[in-house]
Design a protein around this motif. Sequence first.
Motif, PDB file in Angstrom:
ATOM      1  N   MET A   1     -49.233  24.227   0.501  1.00  0.00           N
ATOM      2  CA  MET A   1     -48.971  24.869   1.751  1.00  0.00           C
ATOM      3  C   MET A   1     -48.008  24.029   2.593  1.00  0.00           C
ATOM      4  O   MET A   1     -47.283  24.585   3.400  1.00  0.00           O
ATOM      5  N   ALA A   2     -48.025  22.733   2.390  1.00  0.00           N
ATOM      6  CA  ALA A   2     -47.121  21.876   3.150  1.00  0.00           C
ATOM      7  C   ALA A   2     -45.665  22.212   2.839  1.00  0.00           C
ATOM      8  O   ALA A   2     -44.808  22.150   3.721  1.00  0.00           O
ATOM      9  N   ARG A   3     -45.380  22.599   1.591  1.00  0.00           N
ATOM     10  CA  ARG A   3     -44.006  22.955   1.240  1.00  0.00           C
ATOM     11  C   ARG A   3     -43.541  24.201   1.966  1.00  0.00           C
ATOM     12  O   ARG A   3     -42.347  24.445   2.089  1.00  0.00           O
ATOM     13  N   ARG A   4     -44.486  24.994   2.431  1.00  0.00           N
ATOM     14  CA  ARG A   4     -44.144  26.217   3.158  1.00  0.00           C
ATOM     15  C   ARG A   4     -44.176  26.014   4.668  1.00  0.00           C
ATOM     16  O   ARG A   4     -44.116  26.972   5.419  1.00  0.00           O
ATOM     17  N   GLY A   5     -44.334  24.776   5.126  1.00  0.00           N
ATOM     18  CA  GLY A   5     -44.248  24.491   6.548  1.00  0.00           C
ATOM     19  C   GLY A   5     -45.573  24.270   7.256  1.00  0.00           C
ATOM     20  O   GLY A   5     -45.598  24.014   8.452  1.00  0.00           O
TER      21      GLY A   5
ATOM     22  N   MET B   1     -46.325  32.717   8.926  1.00  0.00           N
ATOM     23  CA  MET B   1     -46.572  31.754   7.860  1.00  0.00           C
ATOM     24  C   MET B   1     -47.170  32.523   6.701  1.00  0.00           C
ATOM     25  O   MET B   1     -48.128  33.262   6.864  1.00  0.00           O
ATOM     26  N   GLY B   2     -46.610  32.376   5.519  1.00  0.00           N
ATOM     27  CA  GLY B   2     -47.082  33.112   4.361  1.00  0.00           C
ATOM     28  C   GLY B   2     -46.167  34.287   4.082  1.00  0.00           C
ATOM     29  O   GLY B   2     -45.164  34.491   4.761  1.00  0.00           O
TER      30      GLY B   2
END
Length: 65
Positions: free
Chosen positions: A1-5, A44-45
Amino acid sequence: MARRGWVPKTLKPGMKVTAVLHPLKDGTRGGQFLAVTLPDGTQMGDPTTAPGANPGAPAAAGANP
């Protein structure tokens, strides 16, 4: 999830958000998380990852029709 911000403080207690979930088949509360919209409008997502969200898309490689 960190890679997605996502960072530890992305969601704070009491924050009003809108969540998109793929519901459970048996109708009980819960489901697979797809996306959340934060109060400032940041999304997000990816809500398009839901099964059946894009019925015109080609089948995944190796899938049996």
